[in-house]
Motif scaffolding. Structure first.
Motif, PDB file in Angstrom:
ATOM      1  N   GLY B  74       0.807  -1.104  -0.095  1.00 43.41           N
ATOM      2  CA  GLY B  74       0.083   0.000  -0.024  1.00 43.41           C
ATOM      3  C   GLY B  74       0.655   1.120   0.097  1.00 43.41           C
ATOM      4  N   ARG B  75       1.836   1.256   0.828  1.00 44.72           N
ATOM      5  CA  ARG B  75       2.763   2.494   0.992  1.00 44.72           C
ATOM      6  C   ARG B  75       3.489   2.560  -0.500  1.00 44.72           C
ATOM      7  N   GLN B  76       3.693   1.722  -1.121  1.00 41.59           N
ATOM      8  CA  GLN B  76       4.654   1.799  -2.194  1.00 41.59           C
ATOM      9  C   GLN B  76       3.619   2.261  -3.419  1.00 41.59           C
ATOM     10  N   GLY B  77       2.410   1.638  -3.231  1.00 40.87           N
ATOM     11  CA  GLY B  77       1.473   2.187  -4.164  1.00 40.87           C
ATOM     12  C   GLY B  77       1.222   3.819  -4.223  1.00 40.87           C
ATOM     13  N   ILE B  78       0.898   4.204  -2.915  1.00 41.04           N
ATOM     14  CA  ILE B  78       0.859   5.513  -2.638  1.00 41.04           C
ATOM     15  C   ILE B  78       2.054   6.507  -3.035  1.00 41.04           C
ATOM     16  N   GLU B  79       3.093   6.001  -2.698  1.00 42.53           N
ATOM     17  CA  GLU B  79       4.302   6.794  -3.089  1.00 42.53           C
ATOM     18  C   GLU B  79       4.497   7.011  -4.350  1.00 42.53           C
ATOM     19  N   GLU B  80       4.084   5.713  -5.292  1.00 43.35           N
ATOM     20  CA  GLU B  80       4.142   5.790  -6.886  1.00 43.35           C
ATOM     21  C   GLU B  80       3.211   6.895  -7.409  1.00 43.35           C
ATOM     22  N   ALA B  81       1.949   7.051  -6.789  1.00 41.94           N
ATOM     23  CA  ALA B  81       1.006   8.054  -7.133  1.00 41.94           C
ATOM     24  C   ALA B  81       1.403   9.315  -6.801  1.00 41.94           C
ATOM     25  N   TRP B  82       1.854   9.586  -5.634  1.00 41.59           N
ATOM     26  CA  TRP B  82       2.321  10.532  -4.874  1.00 41.59           C
ATOM     27  C   TRP B  82       3.306  11.451  -5.818  1.00 41.59           C
ATOM     28  N   LYS B  83       4.264  10.812  -6.340  1.00 38.42           N
ATOM     29  CA  LYS B  83       5.289  11.452  -7.075  1.00 38.42           C
ATOM     30  C   LYS B  83       4.595  12.452  -8.222  1.00 38.42           C
ATOM     31  N   GLU B  84       3.565  11.928  -8.950  1.00 37.75           N
ATOM     32  CA  GLU B  84       2.962  12.581  -9.908  1.00 37.75           C
ATOM     33  C   GLU B  84       2.161  13.680  -9.560  1.00 37.75           C
ATOM     34  N   MET B  85       1.895  14.072  -8.323  1.00 34.77           N
ATOM     35  CA  MET B  85       0.688  14.974  -7.874  1.00 34.77           C
ATOM     36  C   MET B  85       1.287  16.304  -7.448  1.00 34.77           C
ATOM     37  N   GLY B  86       0.532  17.279  -7.726  1.00 34.36           N
ATOM     38  CA  GLY B  86       0.863  18.770  -7.115  1.00 34.36           C
ATOM     39  C   GLY B  86       0.207  18.676  -5.573  1.00 34.36           C
ATOM     40  N   SER B  87       0.450  19.842  -4.959  1.00 31.85           N
ATOM     41  CA  SER B  87       0.082  19.838  -3.461  1.00 31.85           C
ATOM     42  C   SER B  87      -1.404  19.695  -3.289  1.00 31.85           C
TER      43      SER B  87
END
Lengths: 486, 358
Positions: B74-87
């Motif tokens: 789950g953490r890995q999945g969030i982290e991957e999505a997080w990279k491309e998101m703005g604040s």
């Protein structure tokens, strides 16, 4: 006469057997200690995400020091790999140690160097520095041109010029894995008082690299290179991890290590007259820090990897192993006051006796063992059943330790994904006691003689193009890279 | 040792080797399947979050992706999505995650008796940015396991507003150089709100020399992003501290801080009895590009310490035309120290001058 010889055989028979029992019990103990350490480090490697993008900028800056002597053919590839490492704050210092070839010119041409003034006070004495240079394209690169003084002297010149508090030392023929720096810095972030940390060295001989990244790790097919893979695994994954629990390692491999610069400077840097400067430095650090009563640790971290070429011919391998053992003998003798000395804690009471009697003296005891067997045969004293059982037990034990190291690798990092490599690895682990072990025994015995005559040579370096051994479509696609066997 | 004993040992050894072989084969198969499952779950989480942010997926799809999802995946999945998101998108995802059952499970792990679970869970709190997590994070910052403390620092860094400011400042004064950098970055990310707290901590009479110097490193670190006059004011008194280490740090911090008073204090620091302070002051004046420092820097070209002379020479080059004129004037001076350094500084390439001042 026969009576004296019989007493001699019986006495040494007992000594060798009990030496074997005690030493292997300790190996067994080390083996158990490595289990917990492997688990802990694997959890950290897979679950503490220091290299995740949103944390990367916070990692402490690192200066990488690369000593280079006559490395004209390799240095550009090495530099390209180091400058491409995934690390936010990095400085790469190449120390041209008075090379007689075109090492400096090659760097100057490729990186368009310009001279800069020195930035820090020179605290360690070194041979004269001719100049400091920076690159017009890579602000992270610093080149030091100095007179020849040996590897340790070059490392000291690099330490003098390093601007960051953590310094990584890397051999010019070693490629650091792209994610190794965020991993090796982990102990420094986790705990105070970490003086240095060592990473794992792996065999690069059959691996394919693209821009410094091992894209296809393989176990070499050639026996002499392949048999060193389980040997390296055993030394790093099981031996050094075990020692993490027992008070620290007395060797942090110089091919890839990270140290606190201030401590190295305070303890006088690298000893310049050594043939194994990394071992001398580590033991010296232990000694100096213990004598000052400072709290410190020198852990081994298994997941950061550096790839190095291992010798593939008997001559080069022999010279390397003889030098390693000669360095061990000289370092242990020079620091003999640490032996069984409680003032030096577990290093003095546990590590030093083990390395003195278990590692340094092992070839002598082994040779005595072989001599006793021969004498026993001649005197008709040998109990064949017992001798064969004993031989099976000792060979089996060695195989067990190697298979255990393979298992640690397989359960954790699993660098070799192919099934064939996995089987080859096990095969080499089983074959190691036959022939290879006896060869290393000869080289280690030779080291005693060379240590006695105060030989300080490093042995001839043999250069070999990695791609020449790799027929097939990838040949010529890889960057050319020549290994220097030191 | 008897023959029977040897035979038993050899047998046991052979059995262990056989068991190890079996384990190796079994593990290779099981781990391959396990890795595939985790990777599938992580990819599922990433895809669900991306779709939800883009507006093409709903909350139920995200909940499904997180169902039976192992915490590391789950953490890995969030982290991957997080990279491309703005604040803004991250804020929305944090809000969504705070309500999820999976997060509740992760939060429970923050107080697990196993250190690796606490470590993993602390890092997940970084994605939530929830003030309700402050008490547990405060506990984890002082956790007995070092790895958990590191995870908690990263999570504390992500908290807005900075409710763990004082806790982090207390950690900074005791941290060794490598760890201090992480803490300094965490604090610098908070921006100007750190300044009053820093001033308060600096005035603490219980602080030792190296502890005060560590806090001044924070001022230097903050100076890159915070250009508040209050920060200059909080550093100024320490340029006259009795301790050399403190003076050096204070002068270094002033290099990028605004204000006339900083210039005046640096000019005075050029006459400090310690060469380390004089050298830092010369470097700082060069970085600041203070034209009225040219005269004082020219005098520093004749300093008895080579390092001060070098830094004064480079600083004069950094001052542009005014500095160059002073250097050319120094070339004609009787003082051989000043003459030699002026020659050397004028010979340096522009790139070398720029690089040295950075």
């Amino acid at each position: 006469m026969r009576g004296i010889l019989t007493s001699f055989v019986l006495f040494w028979d007992d000594v060798v057997i009990w030496y074997f029992v005690v030493l292997n019990l300790f190996y067994g103990f080390l083996f158990l200690m490595s289990v917990g350490e492997t688990w802990k480090n694997w959890m950290l490697a897979t679950r503490l995400h220091l290299s995740a993008r949103f944390d990367r900028e916070t990692l402490p800056p690192i200066s990488i020091i690369i000593p280079a002597y006559n490395e004209a053919v390799t240095i550009l590839d090495t530099l390209e790999a180091q400058l491409a490492l995934e690390y936010p704050h990095l400085e790469v210092i190449v120390v041209n140690d008075g090379s007689e070839d075109e090492t400096f010119d090659a760097i100057q041409r490729a990186y368009e160097l310009y001279e800069v003034p020195p930035a820090f006070v020179r605290k360690l004495e070194t041979r004269e520095v001719r100049g400091y240079y920076r690159s017009r394209h890579h602000p992270a690169l610093l080149v030091i041109d100095k007179e020849n003084g040996g590897k340790a002297d070059a490392l000291n010149a690099g330490l003098n010029a390093a601007r960051y508090p953590l310094c990584a030392t890397v051999d010019a023929d070693t490629i650091i894995a792209h994610d190794a720096l965020p991993r090796i810095v982990r102990p420094f972030l986790m705990e105070d008082h970490v003086a240095g940390a060592g990473g794992t060295i792996r065999v690069a001989n059959a691996c394919r690299f693209e821009r410094g990244v091992a894209v296809d790790p393989q176990v070499p097919k050639r026996y002499l290179a392949g048999v060193q893979v389980p040997e390296y695994l055993r030394a790093f994954l099981f031996g050094r991890l075990g020692w993490n629990r027992l008070g620290g390692n007395i060797l942090v491999s110089g091919a890839f290590a990270l140290f606190r610069r201030d401590l190295l400077m305070e303890t006088g840097g690298y000893p310049v007259k050594s043939v194994t400067e990394d071992l001398d430095l580590t033991v010296g650090l232990h000694r100096a820090l213990r004598e000052r009563g400072l709290e410190y640790s020198l852990p081994f971290v298994p997941d950061p990897v550096a790839w190095t070429e291992v010798p593939e011919d008997v001559g080069s391998l022999g010279r390397q192993r003889e030098r390693w053992h000669r360095g061990l003998i000289r370092t242990l003798l020079r620091n003999a006051r640490m032996l069984v000395n409680p003032r030096y804690g577990r290093i003095g009471v546990l590590a030093f006796p083990f390395f003195t009697f278990g590692e340094m003296m092992a070839p002598v005891v082994e040779v005595i063992g072989y001599a006793v067997v021969l004498l026993g045969i001649w005197l008709h004293l040998l109990n064949w059943d017992y001798a064969l059982l004993f031989a099976a037990l000792s060979l089996g034990y060695m195989m067990m330790l190697s298979v255990w190291a393979v298992m640690l690798e397989e359960f954790t990092y699993r660098v070799y994904p192919r099934m064939w490599d996995f089987f080859r690895l096990i095969l080499y682990a089983l074959l190691e006691p036959f022939g290879y072990r006896q060869l290393t025994l000869y080289w280690r015995l030779k080291a005693f003689w060379k240590a006695l005559i105060q030989d300080r040579s490093w042995g001839r370096q043999k250069r070999q193009d990695r791609n020449d051994r790799r027929p097939g479509p990838e040949r010529g696609e890889d960057r050319r890279r020549v290994a220097v066997v030191r | 040792m008897s023959r029977e004993m040897l035979a038993i040992l050899a047998l046991v050894q052979a059995l262990i080797v056989a068991v190890l072989f079996g384990l190796l084969i079994w593990h290779r198969i099981v781990r391959t399947l396990q890795d595939q499952y985790r990777s599938r779950k992580a990819t599922g989480v990433t895809a669900a979050l991306r779709e939800w942010v883009a507006g093409s997926g709903d909350g139920a799809a995200v909940a499904t992706a997180f169902r039976r999802c192992p915490i590391p995946a789950g953490r890995q999945g969030i982290e991957e999505a997080w990279k491309e998101m703005g604040s803004e998108e991250r804020e929305r995802v944090s809000e969504l995650l705070r309500r999820s059952l999976w997060t509740r499970r992760a939060r429970r792990s923050c107080r697990s008796r196993f250190w690796w679970k606490r470590m993993e869970a602390s890092q997940i709190l970084a994605f939530l940015d929830d003030p309700a997590d402050v008490p547990v994070l405060r506990e984890r910052l002082r956790d007995r396991a070092p790895a958990v403390r590191v995870g908690a620092i990263f999570a504390a860094r992500a908290l807005t507003p900075p409710q763990l400011l004082d806790d982090l400042l207390q950690l900074v004064v005791k941290a060794e150089p490598a760890r201090r950098k992480v803490l300094l970055d965490a604090l610098a990310a908070y921006g100007a709100v750190v300044v009053p707290a820093l001033a308060r901590h600096l005035e603490d009479p219980r602080l030792g020399t190296s502890e005060r110097a560590s806090l001044l490193s924070l001022a230097e670190h903050l100076a890159n992003s915070v250009r508040e006059p209050e920060l200059t004011e909080c550093v100024l008194p320490y340029t006259r501290d009795l301790q050399l280490e403190v003076r050096v740090k204070a002068v270094r911090a002033l290099a990028t801080l605004p204000g006339e008073r900083a210039d005046a204090r640096l000019l005075r620091a050029l006459r400090d009895p310690a060469w380390e302070v004089r050298a830092q002051a010369a470097k700082a004046l060069g970085r600041r590009g203070t034209p009225r420092a040219a005269r004082a820097l020219r005098q520093a070209l004749g300093d008895r310490t080579w390092w001060v002379r070098l830094r004064a020479g480079i600083a004069l080059r950094q001052l542009g035309r005014a500095g160059r004129a002073e250097l050319q004037g120094a070339q004609r001076e009787a003082d051989p120290f000043a003459r030699d350094m002026a020659d050397y500084a004028l010979r340096l390439e522009d790139a070398a001058v720029l690089e040295y001042g950075s």
